[in-house]
Design a protein around this motif. Structure first.
Motif, PDB file in Angstrom:
ATOM      1  N   UNK A 158      21.268 -17.239  -7.849  1.00  0.00           N
ATOM      2  CA  UNK A 158      20.905 -18.661  -7.883  1.00  0.00           C
ATOM      3  C   UNK A 158      20.816 -19.183  -9.317  1.00  0.00           C
ATOM      4  N   UNK A 159      21.009 -18.280 -10.275  1.00  0.00           N
ATOM      5  CA  UNK A 159      20.959 -18.704 -11.671  1.00  0.00           C
ATOM      6  C   UNK A 159      19.571 -19.121 -12.127  1.00  0.00           C
ATOM      7  N   UNK A 160      18.547 -18.399 -11.667  1.00  0.00           N
ATOM      8  CA  UNK A 160      17.178 -18.722 -12.090  1.00  0.00           C
ATOM      9  C   UNK A 160      16.800 -17.812 -13.242  1.00  0.00           C
ATOM     10  N   UNK A 161      16.330 -18.409 -14.314  1.00  0.00           N
ATOM     11  CA  UNK A 161      15.857 -17.591 -15.421  1.00  0.00           C
ATOM     12  C   UNK A 161      14.374 -17.832 -15.624  1.00  0.00           C
ATOM     13  N   UNK A 162      13.722 -16.852 -16.187  1.00  0.00           N
ATOM     14  CA  UNK A 162      12.313 -17.034 -16.509  1.00  0.00           C
ATOM     15  C   UNK A 162      11.412 -16.797 -15.320  1.00  0.00           C
ATOM     16  N   UNK A 163      10.133 -16.980 -15.585  1.00  0.00           N
ATOM     17  CA  UNK A 163       9.092 -16.665 -14.608  1.00  0.00           C
ATOM     18  C   UNK A 163       8.590 -17.920 -13.919  1.00  0.00           C
ATOM     19  N   UNK A 164       8.016 -17.743 -12.737  1.00  0.00           N
ATOM     20  CA  UNK A 164       7.315 -18.880 -12.129  1.00  0.00           C
ATOM     21  C   UNK A 164       6.144 -19.298 -13.025  1.00  0.00           C
ATOM     22  N   UNK A 165       5.857 -20.583 -13.063  1.00  0.00           N
ATOM     23  CA  UNK A 165       4.690 -21.036 -13.815  1.00  0.00           C
ATOM     24  C   UNK A 165       3.441 -20.628 -13.044  1.00  0.00           C
ATOM     25  N   UNK A 166       2.442 -20.182 -13.785  1.00  0.00           N
ATOM     26  CA  UNK A 166       1.210 -19.781 -13.117  1.00  0.00           C
ATOM     27  C   UNK A 166       0.183 -20.887 -13.161  1.00  0.00           C
ATOM     28  N   UNK A 167      -0.429 -21.128 -12.018  1.00  0.00           N
ATOM     29  CA  UNK A 167      -1.576 -22.018 -11.974  1.00  0.00           C
ATOM     30  C   UNK A 167      -2.720 -21.097 -11.584  1.00  0.00           C
ATOM     31  N   UNK A 168      -3.220 -20.359 -12.582  1.00  0.00           N
ATOM     32  CA  UNK A 168      -4.171 -19.273 -12.324  1.00  0.00           C
ATOM     33  C   UNK A 168      -3.584 -18.291 -11.317  1.00  0.00           C
ATOM     34  N   UNK A 169      -4.197 -18.162 -10.120  1.00  0.00           N
ATOM     35  CA  UNK A 169      -3.666 -17.183  -9.168  1.00  0.00           C
ATOM     36  C   UNK A 169      -2.575 -17.761  -8.268  1.00  0.00           C
ATOM     37  N   UNK A 170      -2.155 -18.976  -8.564  1.00  0.00           N
ATOM     38  CA  UNK A 170      -1.084 -19.574  -7.760  1.00  0.00           C
ATOM     39  C   UNK A 170       0.199 -19.608  -8.586  1.00  0.00           C
TER      40      UNK A 170
END
Ligand SMILES: Nc1ncnc2c1ncn2[C@@H]1O[C@H](COP(=O)(O)OP(=O)(O)O)[C@@H](O)[C@H]1O
Ligand SMILES: [Mg+2]
Length: 374
Positions: A158-170
């Motif tokens: 899918x061409x996704x780079x990097x990490x999901x953004x964290x909203x603390x534990x979410x």
């Protein structure tokens, strides 16, 4: 309306690129002041290091500038307090204080499809990525959970780079081709293998389901690992109403391994929606079809599964072997997006529409009714 309210109104058109909700609704607009023809907007980002801050700033400026009487906009960026973030998380969870798997909650309308295969290399991930992109292109809200922990390939396809953004534990999932995607591949350093056993695998899938902010999805697709191991069982436990889609090539159909991935449904009481025959043939320049891996395999698997499960398991589609499909996957843009007019893209889109056009059954779904004790 006072001009300050007009500016606020205009800001409600700004959508947070990760959460996909108006910034006014999720508590990001701290203040709006107007001095003469200048609007001063205070924005609280979810985290001060928010990767989307330039985009949000730009969108806020554009929106406020559209208000008549405003010809300058200043944006002051801050970050949400602990308390504000807690409130936001609870709001995104629909008022629930603890993470829950939203897909199994009463009233949840998301269709969950687990894409399975007997062995690797048959195109399960390619199919998953393409179905997702095709459904999203048709306007549906789609998520992909890469459950192939050891052999993840969804971020690449899918061409996704990097990490999901964290909203603390979410976790806020990255969005590519309008598809929300989460994969273990977003968390492990490149080249490093994942060496986990059953309980950790289970926990990872559980976290991907409960801790990720998926929002209201029409469809969630899971790219299962090949075979019938721990993860397939965890998925069946965590998402009992997930329906299986079995991917096979004409060749792997012959060996009988493909239907094992579907037969697991007898033990997990999941249902099998159908079989996709991938790499079905190669179109020759003269228009004829070269059956590289044999013929009729998808139908064989579908027939055997129908017999084993006692339900009608159809062939959902046959997808030709197509160099563009492989190249598109390698480049991170599914072929339904990069080359939508190729036979492979046509076939993928047709399967996607078949899946989304199905009547929603109630089998395996909680009706949200609590039996009354007598
Ligand atoms: N229909 C197709 N035409 C051409 N190449 C394909 C097709 N389907 C899959 N591939 C390629 O075959 C390889 C294996 O596919 P993949 O989706 O990774 O399989 P799996 O997830 O089942 O292991 C990939 O390189 C992919 O690009
Ligand atoms: Mg794969």
């Amino acid at each position: 309306m006072p001009i300050v309210d007009l500016v606020r109104d205009a800001l409600s058109t700004v959508i947070d690129p990760e959460i996909r909700r108006p910034i006014t609704e999720i508590g990001m607009v701290r203040s709006v002041d107007v001095e003469g023809s200048t609007a001063h907007v205070g924005i609280d980002l979810t985290t001060s290091g928010c990767p989307m801050k330039d985009r949000i700033t730009g969108d806020v400026k554009d929106a406020a500038m559209r208000v008549e009487g405003i010809d300058e906009v200043t944006v002051e960026l801050g970050a949400m307090s602990e308390e504000q973030r807690l409130e936001l998380r609870s709001k995104l969870r629909g008022g629930k204080p603890e993470p829950v798997i939203q897909f199994t909650q009463p009233g949840n309308m998301t269709r969950v499809y687990a894409i399975a295969s007997g062995k690797g290399g048959v195109g399960k991930s390619t199919v998953t990525a393409n179905l997702a992109a095709a459904m999203a292109a048709d306007g549906l809200k789609v998520g992909v959970l890469d459950a192939d922990i050891f052999g993840f390939s969804i971020p690449g396809m899918l061409g996704v780079e990097g990490q999901p953004t964290r909203l603390d534990d979410m976790l806020l999932p990255p969005i590519a081709h309008e598809v929300k995607a989460v994969s273990i591949g977003m968390f492990v350093p490149e080249g490093q293998p994942v060496v986990w056993r059953g309980p950790m695998l289970h926990r990872a899938i559980e976290q991907f389901l409960a801790d990720v902010y998926w929002g209201d999805l029409d469809v969630l697709l899971l790219d299962l690992p090949p075979g019938t191991g721990d993860i397939a069982i965890s998925v069946a436990q965590l998402l009992p109403h997930a329906e299986l889609v079995v991917v096979t090539t004409p060749q792997s159909a012959a060996s009988g391994v493909a239907e094992r991935a579907g037969s697991i449904a007898t033990q997990t009481s999941q249902s099998v929606v159908g079989v996709i025959e991938n790499m079905a043939w190669m179109e020759q320049p003269d228009g004829s079809r070269l059956h590289v891996f044999g013929e009729g395999g998808g139908q064989i698997v579908a027939d055997r599964l129908s017999k084993t499960l006692g339900t009608d398991v159809p062939v959902l589609g046959q997808i030709p072997l197509d160099i563009t499909a492989r190249e598109a996957g390698d480049a991170g843009t599914p072929v339904v997006i990069s080359d939508p007019d190729t036979p492979a893209a046509d076939a993928m889109r047709e399967v996607a529409r078949r899946l989304t056009g199905r009547q929603r059954g109630l089998a395996g779904r909680s009706l949200g009714v609590t039996p009354v004790k007598k």
